[in-house]
Design a protein around this motif. Structure first.
Motif, short mmCIF file in Angstrom:
data_model
loop_
_atom_site.label_atom_id
_atom_site.label_comp_id
_atom_site.label_asym_id
_atom_site.label_seq_id
_atom_site.Cartn_x
_atom_site.Cartn_y
_atom_site.Cartn_z
N ASP A 82 -24.05 -11.73 27.84
CA ASP A 82 -25.15 -12.68 27.60
C ASP A 82 -24.65 -13.87 26.79
O ASP A 82 -24.96 -15.03 27.10
CB ASP A 82 -26.30 -12.00 26.85
N ASN B 263 -22.09 -16.13 28.74
CA ASN B 263 -22.70 -16.94 29.81
C ASN B 263 -23.71 -17.97 29.31
O ASN B 263 -23.91 -19.00 29.95
CB ASN B 263 -23.39 -16.02 30.83
N ASN B 264 -24.36 -17.67 28.17
CA ASN B 264 -25.52 -18.49 27.81
C ASN B 264 -25.51 -19.12 26.43
O ASN B 264 -26.28 -20.05 26.18
CB ASN B 264 -26.80 -17.64 27.94
N THR B 265 -24.68 -18.63 25.52
CA THR B 265 -24.75 -19.10 24.13
C THR B 265 -23.81 -20.28 23.90
O THR B 265 -22.59 -20.13 24.00
CB THR B 265 -24.42 -17.96 23.14
#
Length: 502
Positions: free
Chosen positions: A190, A193-195
């Motif tokens: 997570d 990919n997103n932070t």
């Protein structure tokens, strides 16, 4: 997830990699007092003493010698050592020691574990020693919201009016707040990919704990993703870990690639050092190949592949299937107030068994369940109470079998026979830890005995004695048992009704 029967039954037919054929036997290493441990930072020595640690166990000393000592992290390490032998501190201590030698703030060590509970436990070990040398430890397991985790992992400095960041600065506006991250694979992906601001581009150390389980389950392809991010564009590696860490004074230069950073100005790319550990390390070349190990060194305790704790006593308790709960209650009574951990075959069985046991009136011990059916906050609260001794008996699914360390567990009880030797080893390893004594009892129906004996032979262990519960414990329970079964039936019906209404 359990190992497939085919995988375990076919282990002998799988070729063994050359480097695994001649392991270093760490059992020949003696414990070493901290006062004689070479090169240890005095601040770490004080922290260890505060934890009640005065010497290192053999596996801890062997890893220290191959990392901080003469080995100098020149090779990746694979450690196969029984549960309770001290594997967590074996990697935590040298990593903290090495990272403390440079005062740059970026994510340089990553520890990946299969479960939240195990990750929380490992984080506690790092948190007990890292602050002493100015390092911070983060946790990414999904215990809190992703926003809360981001606020803990990423530092967002406030800009003074009129001040702008240099675009060539190694660190953009978002910086890592931690030097070491303990994570589960899903939440790690997570953040990857997103932070924004989260990067593994400066990673120096990767620890894969409970390796066989992490390799067996894909977890969103976390391993190939991490290796791809940290793999250099060329293959020129620095030979020694002491040179891995960047200087904080301008020696780094940012290279943008897919939104991530990479680059050590004027230096060849460093090699990512890997440490993989398990009590039941796989020998399957196809699985180990996923790790892309660099001249791996294999450390093990003895020459047996499957090893039980040295001071564990194993017992088998034969019982009739119909009255199995009675034998369990009788066994618990015969063990008195000793802390016990009971394992069942599934989360559903865990819930039903715990409900049944609590339907027996006036049992002299407190019983709780621990399984993935519960919220993380409930599990953490239950585990804390069990550690304190406020709960004497914990009924669990296999969520507890991997690496969990609960001080003072004298007895493990297999209410359901484990299907594989790996499961037995990880369950039994919750007791007899760190050189202490412990017992493992397995309740068996008559038709299970032959299969159980075959299972234990895979660990080259034939010393499993028969255990008998005195009839004086069981006979008075028959009438109470019938009443408890009725209470269980009523509880199950009520729970089923509530689920239907939701």
């Amino acid at each position: 997830m359990k190992m497939g029967a085919e995988e375990e039954d076919n282990q002998k037919s799988i070729p063994v990699l050359p480097w695994m054929r001649s392991p270093i036997d760490v059992s020949a290493v003696h414990e070493c007092p901290l006062s004689l441990l070479p090169c240890i930072d005095p601040r770490l020595k004080v922290s260890l003493e505060k934890m009640g640690i005065s010497s290192l166990f053999p596996v801890q000393l062997a890893v220290w010698q191959e990392t901080v000592g003469p080995g100098g992290f020149e090779r990746d390490l694979c450690v196969n050592s029984p549960t309770g032998s001290g594997k967590t501190l074996a990697y935590a201590l040298p990593i903290v020691q090495m990272l403390s030698t440079r005062s740059v703030k970026c994510l340089r060590a990553l520890v990946v574990l299969p479960t939240r509970d195990l990750a929380l436990q490992v984080k506690e070990v790092f948190a007990a020693i890292a602050p002493a040398v100015g390092l911070s430890v983060g946790l990414a397991v999904g215990q809190s919201s992703i926003a809360d985790e981001i606020s803990e992992l990423i530092n967002r400095p406030k800009l003074e009016l009129g001040v702008r960041f240099d675009p060539d600065d190694v660190f953009p506006e978002l910086r890592s707040s931690v030097d070491i991250l303990v994570a589960t694979p899903g939440r790690l992906m997570d953040h990857i990919n997103n932070t924004k601001g989260f990067t593994l581009e400066h990673l120096c150390y990767l620890v894969v704990d409970e390796t066989d389980r992490l390799l067996r389950e894909a977890y969103q392809s976390w391993l190939p993703t991490v290796l791809q991010i940290t793999r250099p564009d060329d293959e020129s590696f620095l030979p020694c870990a002491q040179n891995f860490l960047p200087s904080p004074f301008g020696s780094l230069k940012t290279i943008r690639r897919s939104g991530l950073e990479r680059g050590f100005k004027g230096k060849s790319y460093p090699r990512l050092v890997k440490m993989v550990l398990s009590a039941t390390l796989t020998q399957d070349p196809s699985k180990l190949a996923q790790l892309d190990l660099h001249h791996p060194l294999f450390l093990t305790t003895g020459q047996k592949r499957y090893q039980l704790p040295e001071k564990l006593q194993s017992y088998k308790l034969l019982c009739e299937s119909k009255y199995k709960p009675l034998y369990l209650v009788g066994l618990l009574q015969s063990l008195g107030a000793e802390k016990c951990l009971i394992f069942t075959s599934s989360v559903e069985s865990t819930h039903r068994l715990c409900t049944l046991l609590n339907s027996f009136d006036h049992l002299p011990f407190k019983i709780k369940e621990y399984s993935s059916l519960q919220r993380q906050s409930i599990r953490s609260k239950t585990l804390k109470a069990f550690r304190k001794g406020e709960i004497q008996v914990l009924v669990s699914s296999d969520a507890m079998t991997r690496g969990m360390d609960v001080e003072g567990v004298r007895n493990v009880i297999n209410y359901d026979m484990p299907p594989y030797i790996k499961t037995y080893i990880h369950r039994a390893g919750r007791t007899a830890r760190a050189g202490q004594n412990g017992c493992c009892f397995t309740l068996l129906r008559k038709e299970e005995v032959k299969r159980f004996n075959k299972l234990l032979r895979k660990a080259e262990n034939n010393s499993c004695s028969k255990y008998s519960v005195p009839s004086s414990y069981i006979e008075p329970l028959h009438s109470i048992y019938e009443s408890a079964l009725e209470k269980l039936k009523e509880t199950v019906e009520m729970e089923t009704s509530r689920k239907r209404k939701r």
